[in-house]
Design an enzyme around this catalytic site. Structure first.
Site, PDB file in Angstrom:
ATOM      1  N   TYR A  22       0.789  -1.229   0.000  1.00 23.34           N
ATOM      2  CA  TYR A  22       0.000   0.000   0.000  1.00 23.34           C
ATOM      3  C   TYR A  22       0.823   1.282   0.000  1.00 23.34           C
ATOM      4  O   TYR A  22       0.269   2.374  -0.072  1.00 23.34           O
ATOM      5  CB  TYR A  22      -0.947   0.007   1.203  1.00 23.34           C
ATOM      6  CG  TYR A  22      -1.909  -1.154   1.180  1.00 23.34           C
ATOM      7  CD1 TYR A  22      -2.924  -1.217   0.235  1.00 23.34           C
ATOM      8  CD2 TYR A  22      -1.797  -2.201   2.087  1.00 23.34           C
ATOM      9  CE1 TYR A  22      -3.799  -2.284   0.200  1.00 23.34           C
ATOM     10  CE2 TYR A  22      -2.672  -3.274   2.062  1.00 23.34           C
ATOM     11  CZ  TYR A  22      -3.671  -3.310   1.118  1.00 23.34           C
ATOM     12  OH  TYR A  22      -4.535  -4.367   1.083  1.00 23.34           O
ATOM     13  N   ASN A  73     -12.675   4.346  -2.465  1.00 21.71           N
ATOM     14  CA  ASN A  73     -11.792   3.214  -2.206  1.00 21.71           C
ATOM     15  C   ASN A  73     -12.454   2.479  -1.051  1.00 21.71           C
ATOM     16  O   ASN A  73     -12.252   2.825   0.114  1.00 21.71           O
ATOM     17  CB  ASN A  73     -10.374   3.656  -1.842  1.00 21.71           C
ATOM     18  CG  ASN A  73      -9.455   2.473  -1.617  1.00 21.71           C
ATOM     19  OD1 ASN A  73      -9.902   1.338  -1.499  1.00 21.71           O
ATOM     20  ND2 ASN A  73      -8.162   2.742  -1.557  1.00 21.71           N
ATOM     21  N   HIS A  79     -15.321  -6.090  -2.170  1.00 20.06           N
ATOM     22  CA  HIS A  79     -15.525  -7.487  -2.539  1.00 20.06           C
ATOM     23  C   HIS A  79     -16.673  -8.147  -1.789  1.00 20.06           C
ATOM     24  O   HIS A  79     -16.961  -9.322  -2.027  1.00 20.06           O
ATOM     25  CB  HIS A  79     -14.235  -8.279  -2.282  1.00 20.06           C
ATOM     26  CG  HIS A  79     -13.005  -7.512  -2.634  1.00 20.06           C
ATOM     27  ND1 HIS A  79     -12.677  -7.190  -3.938  1.00 20.06           N
ATOM     28  CD2 HIS A  79     -12.045  -6.952  -1.857  1.00 20.06           C
ATOM     29  CE1 HIS A  79     -11.553  -6.481  -3.934  1.00 20.06           C
ATOM     30  NE2 HIS A  79     -11.162  -6.324  -2.684  1.00 20.06           N
ATOM     31  N   ASP A  86     -25.740  -0.825  -3.422  1.00 24.18           N
ATOM     32  CA  ASP A  86     -27.113  -0.331  -3.460  1.00 24.18           C
ATOM     33  C   ASP A  86     -27.189   1.151  -3.100  1.00 24.18           C
ATOM     34  O   ASP A  86     -27.975   1.896  -3.693  1.00 24.18           O
ATOM     35  CB  ASP A  86     -28.002  -1.147  -2.531  1.00 24.18           C
ATOM     36  CG  ASP A  86     -28.299  -2.541  -3.062  1.00 24.18           C
ATOM     37  OD1 ASP A  86     -27.993  -2.825  -4.246  1.00 24.18           O
ATOM     38  OD2 ASP A  86     -28.844  -3.355  -2.287  1.00 24.18           O
ATOM     39  N   HIS A  99      -8.302   1.826  -6.167  1.00 25.94           N
ATOM     40  CA  HIS A  99      -7.523   1.001  -5.240  1.00 25.94           C
ATOM     41  C   HIS A  99      -6.048   1.327  -5.397  1.00 25.94           C
ATOM     42  O   HIS A  99      -5.576   1.570  -6.509  1.00 25.94           O
ATOM     43  CB  HIS A  99      -7.737  -0.487  -5.518  1.00 25.94           C
ATOM     44  CG  HIS A  99      -9.161  -0.894  -5.401  1.00 25.94           C
ATOM     45  ND1 HIS A  99      -9.771  -1.112  -4.195  1.00 25.94           N
ATOM     46  CD2 HIS A  99     -10.110  -1.071  -6.355  1.00 25.94           C
ATOM     47  CE1 HIS A  99     -11.037  -1.424  -4.406  1.00 25.94           C
ATOM     48  NE2 HIS A  99     -11.268  -1.404  -5.708  1.00 25.94           N
ATOM     49  N   LEU A 100      -5.335   1.295  -4.297  1.00 25.03           N
ATOM     50  CA  LEU A 100      -3.890   1.503  -4.323  1.00 25.03           C
ATOM     51  C   LEU A 100      -3.182   0.361  -5.036  1.00 25.03           C
ATOM     52  O   LEU A 100      -2.280   0.575  -5.839  1.00 25.03           O
ATOM     53  CB  LEU A 100      -3.355   1.618  -2.891  1.00 25.03           C
ATOM     54  CG  LEU A 100      -3.810   2.850  -2.115  1.00 25.03           C
ATOM     55  CD1 LEU A 100      -3.702   2.611  -0.622  1.00 25.03           C
ATOM     56  CD2 LEU A 100      -2.993   4.049  -2.539  1.00 25.03           C
ATOM     57  N   SER A 101      -3.585  -0.858  -4.720  1.00 19.42           N
ATOM     58  CA  SER A 101      -2.955  -2.041  -5.311  1.00 19.42           C
ATOM     59  C   SER A 101      -3.779  -2.537  -6.497  1.00 19.42           C
ATOM     60  O   SER A 101      -4.953  -2.195  -6.643  1.00 19.42           O
ATOM     61  CB  SER A 101      -2.827  -3.151  -4.268  1.00 19.42           C
ATOM     62  OG  SER A 101      -4.103  -3.623  -3.883  1.00 19.42           O
ATOM     63  N   ARG A 110     -10.112 -11.143  -4.069  1.00 16.31           N
ATOM     64  CA  ARG A 110     -10.082  -9.700  -4.331  1.00 16.31           C
ATOM     65  C   ARG A 110     -10.388  -9.367  -5.794  1.00 16.31           C
ATOM     66  O   ARG A 110     -10.437  -8.203  -6.165  1.00 16.31           O
ATOM     67  CB  ARG A 110      -8.718  -9.121  -3.954  1.00 16.31           C
ATOM     68  CG  ARG A 110      -8.407  -9.221  -2.482  1.00 16.31           C
ATOM     69  CD  ARG A 110      -7.131  -8.471  -2.148  1.00 16.31           C
ATOM     70  NE  ARG A 110      -6.614  -8.830  -0.852  1.00 16.31           N
ATOM     71  CZ  ARG A 110      -6.988  -8.280   0.303  1.00 16.31           C
ATOM     72  NH1 ARG A 110      -7.904  -7.339   0.302  1.00 16.31           N
ATOM     73  NH2 ARG A 110      -6.445  -8.676   1.440  1.00 16.31           N
TER      74      ARG A 110
END
Length: 146
Positions: A22, A73, A79, A86, A99-101, A110
């Protein structure tokens, strides 16, 4: 233009938690830089982080009539959370998932996102720069599409 940045669980630990994945920057430093970028682009960026799904859902609801776009994020909730999906669909505010990764280069659980298929776009894998790329994409989308 008012934009909302939502950060989900464990992102408050950035800089301490698994820096090899991260990065070493803190959430506060990412948010500060992103606010500056937003201001330079003529937008106001509000930031909110919670480790609680319900708090994120409530903050999404509060964006009705206040925010023109959302950056999210959702962390691990990406997930698992039908509730976040919703809420985002319910408020009908354009959003970008980030997302960072690179979540697709990580564990199989993931690889599935409950948010991606309805997002304006998804940015992942660029570390802290993912936030900047997502911001640029959302602002461009909003300017082109009203």
């Amino acid at each position: 233009m008012h934009l909302l940045l939502l950060n989900g669980p464990n992102l408050n630990l950035l800089g301490q938690r698994e820096p090899g994945i991260y990065g070493s920057g803190t959430l506060a430093s990412i948010e500060d830089g992103l606010r500056q970028e937003a201001t330079a682009a003529g937008a106001v960026l509000e930031c909110f982080q919670s480790n609680f799904e319900g708090a994120l859902v409530e903050r999404i609801h509060q964006a009705i009539g206040a925010s023109q776009g959302i950056l999210i994020n959702a962390g691990a909730f990406t997930h698992t959370s039908i509730a976040l999906r919703d809420a985002l669909l319910g408020v009908a505010i354009p959003y970008v998932e980030l997302h960072l990764s690179n979540t697709h280069a990580r564990e199989p659980f993931r690889h599935r996102s409950y948010l991606a298929d309805r997002a304006v776009g998804v940015v992942s894998g660029f570390g802290a720069m993912s936030y900047s790329l997502a911001l640029q994409g959302l602002i461009d989308h909003l300017r082109q599409n009203g």
